[in-house]
Design a protein around this motif. Structure first.
Motif, mmCIF file in Angstrom:
data_model
loop_
_atom_site.group_PDB
_atom_site.id
_atom_site.type_symbol
_atom_site.label_atom_id
_atom_site.label_comp_id
_atom_site.label_asym_id
_atom_site.label_seq_id
_atom_site.Cartn_x
_atom_site.Cartn_y
_atom_site.Cartn_z
ATOM 1 N N ASN A 1 0.814 -1.218 0.000
ATOM 2 C CA ASN A 1 0.000 0.000 0.000
ATOM 3 C C ASN A 1 0.847 1.267 0.000
ATOM 4 O O ASN A 1 0.355 2.335 -0.307
ATOM 5 N N ALA A 2 2.075 1.122 0.393
ATOM 6 C CA ALA A 2 2.926 2.296 0.500
ATOM 7 C C ALA A 2 3.519 2.618 -0.855
ATOM 8 O O ALA A 2 4.341 1.875 -1.372
ATOM 9 N N GLY A 3 3.094 3.725 -1.432
ATOM 10 C CA GLY A 3 3.702 4.151 -2.684
ATOM 11 C C GLY A 3 5.102 4.667 -2.440
ATOM 12 O O GLY A 3 5.925 4.682 -3.332
ATOM 13 N N TRP B 1 13.833 1.534 -13.788
ATOM 14 C CA TRP B 1 12.893 1.474 -12.663
ATOM 15 C C TRP B 1 11.481 1.137 -13.118
ATOM 16 O O TRP B 1 10.755 0.404 -12.448
ATOM 17 N N LEU C 1 9.827 -2.518 -13.285
ATOM 18 C CA LEU C 1 9.488 -3.299 -12.089
ATOM 19 C C LEU C 1 8.064 -3.052 -11.621
ATOM 20 O O LEU C 1 7.671 -1.917 -11.400
ATOM 21 N N LYS C 2 7.320 -4.124 -11.471
ATOM 22 C CA LYS C 2 5.984 -4.044 -10.876
ATOM 23 C C LYS C 2 6.014 -4.887 -9.612
ATOM 24 O O LYS C 2 6.474 -6.037 -9.653
ATOM 25 N N TYR D 1 9.242 -8.275 -6.930
ATOM 26 C CA TYR D 1 8.997 -7.567 -8.174
ATOM 27 C C TYR D 1 8.863 -8.561 -9.321
ATOM 28 O O TYR D 1 9.491 -9.628 -9.311
#
Lengths: 122, 122
Positions: free
Chosen positions: A7-9, A66, A69-70, A78
């Protein structure tokens, strides 16, 4: 391996480091060794994925843009849309190498390989 | 303390970590403990500066907007334009706290304090 809070962007570089990287087939490709930062633009440039080697000996590194990556909460790591075969031809360096960070020609080859837009804009 | 290569615009998070932070008077304010990354925008959000404490005990942390840091080769560290007194009123947290990363109200207070433009744009 770290498990990130999905949840942390906004996440810390120290937590990104050590996170596993998988492909979409679920194969473990490596883990995040470090994160490269572009001081001037304030952008995150690459995740450096380590692979191969044992206890750091013989390890190789792929600079992954960058944007490739998901984060996948199910995998706890990732996921990148690359087969092992595609990665075999990807830009790589060894710990004793000094990649030409900031050299746009070198960095353009990385982004071209992954078909991502350069983080510095075009 | 690490010494960074001033010519490299692209630097690793692991090298930024541990770098000293000074003010323009040359006072040592603390050192970089970690770097916060905004996954979605691809932007570097904060450098987390640790200060006080001893061997990690009692340490406090200031989230500094990335744009506040200028690397100074003479000092071999980052310089921020803040007096010790200005820092005393700055947003701070302890290791046991969980700052509300991603909460725009919390983050806007940080950027307002340092009079920097939010990294997520406005």
């Amino acid at each position: 391996m770290e498990t990130l809070d999905e949840n942390a962007g906004v996440i810390s570089a120290s937590k990104v480091t050590g996170t596993n990287v998988y492909n979409t087939e679920g194969d473990l490709l490596g883990e995040i060794h470090d994160v490269m930062l572009d001081k001037r633009s304030g952008r995150i440039a690459y995740a450096i994925m380590s692979f191969g080697g044992f206890l750091g000996i013989g390890e190789q590194y792929h600079p992954l843009p960058w944007a490739t990556l998901k984060y996948d909460t199910r995998q706890g790591g990732y996921v990148v849309g690359l087969t092992r075969e595609q990665l075999q031809g990807a830009p790589t360096f060894a710990l004793t190498d000094s990649p030409a960070w900031g050299d746009r020609a070198y960095e353009t080859r990385i982004h071209d390989y992954y078909k991502t837009a350069p983080y510095w804009g075009v």
